[in-house]
Design an enzyme around this catalytic site. Structure first.
Site, mmCIF file in Angstrom:
data_model
loop_
_atom_site.group_PDB
_atom_site.id
_atom_site.type_symbol
_atom_site.label_atom_id
_atom_site.label_comp_id
_atom_site.label_asym_id
_atom_site.label_seq_id
_atom_site.Cartn_x
_atom_site.Cartn_y
_atom_site.Cartn_z
ATOM 1 N N HIS A 1 0.523 -1.476 0.030
ATOM 2 C CA HIS A 1 0.149 0.074 -0.175
ATOM 3 C C HIS A 1 0.899 1.129 -0.059
ATOM 4 O O HIS A 1 0.310 2.155 -0.693
ATOM 5 C CB HIS A 1 -0.637 0.308 1.437
ATOM 6 C CG HIS A 1 -2.115 0.776 1.459
ATOM 7 N ND1 HIS A 1 -3.111 0.705 1.379
ATOM 8 C CD2 HIS A 1 -1.430 2.512 1.652
ATOM 9 C CE1 HIS A 1 -3.832 2.232 1.672
ATOM 10 N NE2 HIS A 1 -2.835 3.189 1.650
ATOM 11 N N GLU A 2 2.005 1.350 0.723
ATOM 12 C CA GLU A 2 2.475 2.038 1.159
ATOM 13 C C GLU A 2 3.961 2.516 0.402
ATOM 14 O O GLU A 2 3.722 4.164 -1.205
ATOM 15 C CB GLU A 2 3.462 3.059 2.080
ATOM 16 C CG GLU A 2 2.834 2.355 3.414
ATOM 17 C CD GLU A 2 2.264 3.512 3.805
ATOM 18 O OE1 GLU A 2 2.652 4.417 3.355
ATOM 19 O OE2 GLU A 2 0.373 3.458 4.598
HETATM 20 NI NI NI Z 1 -2.152 5.390 1.582
#
Ligand code: NI
Length: 193
Positions: free
Chosen positions: A157-158
């Site tokens: 996600h990051e």
């Molecule tokens: Ni985010």
């Protein structure tokens, strides 16, 4: 130290691929890391990427409580989470400069995600179940870890943020996207990134 303003979905910085950090040891980068950490904790986030604070650099901070990792382990009891040494406790506060992900398995897992740049909302996203990731720390030293499950999800996600990708773009079934307060049935484990 300072709290930084978090960009919300719609701001172009969140859709812009970030550029590599030339010198992880520079005072500006060290100061940015400190401010990102303070901002992440203030916002109760699990992770924060530099584009989320209007800085288009390949840089991420994150921290995963042992409880989050262990919850997932118990969910997967008897399954593939059981043996990984990285899955046995918290992932310490980590500052990643120029991170890179290598996918180690074709397996994907669906799970719920939130994002500090998409406040109040959650969505179900499929992520690679097993990855290796590499990064530089603020001394310019290189590191790598393997990650599975929730840990792997957070990192993916990051790092998506660094490529200008927000999780709603990865939702396969838009019925599984909505306001957290409305998505009340059986969708309890949500991460805020
Ligand atoms: Ni985010």
């Amino acid at each position: 130290m300072a709290l930084l303003k978090i960009a919300r979905i719609g701001h172009p910085v969140l859709r812009t691929p970030a550029i590599k950090v030339d010198d992880p040891k520079s005072p500006e980068i060290v100061a940015l890391a400190r401010d990102m950490i303070e901002t992440m904790y203030d916002a109760n986030g699990t992770g924060l990427a530099a584009p989320q604070v209007h800085t288009s650099l390949r840089m991420v901070v994150f921290y995963i409580e042992g409880a989050r990792v262990n919850y997932e382990r118990s969910e997967a009891a008897g399954g593939h989470m059981a043996n990984g040494s990285e899955d046995s406790g918290a992932i310490p506060l980590t500052v990643m400069i120029n991170p890179e992900i290598e996918v180690l398995s074709d397996d994907v897992e669906a799970g719920w995600e939130g994002c500090l740049s998409v406040p109040g909302m959650v969505g179900e996203v499929a992520r690679h179940a097993h990855i290796r990731y590499k990064w530089l720390d603020l001394d310019g030293n290189s590191h790598e870890r393997e990650a599975k499950g929730f840990h792997a999800r957070v990192v993916q996600h990051e790092c998506d943020h660094l490529d200008g990708i927000l999780y709603p773009s990865r939702i396969a079934d838009m019925d599984k996207f909505g306001f957290n307060e409305e998505m009340i049935h059986g969708q309890q484990e949500v991460i805020e990134e």
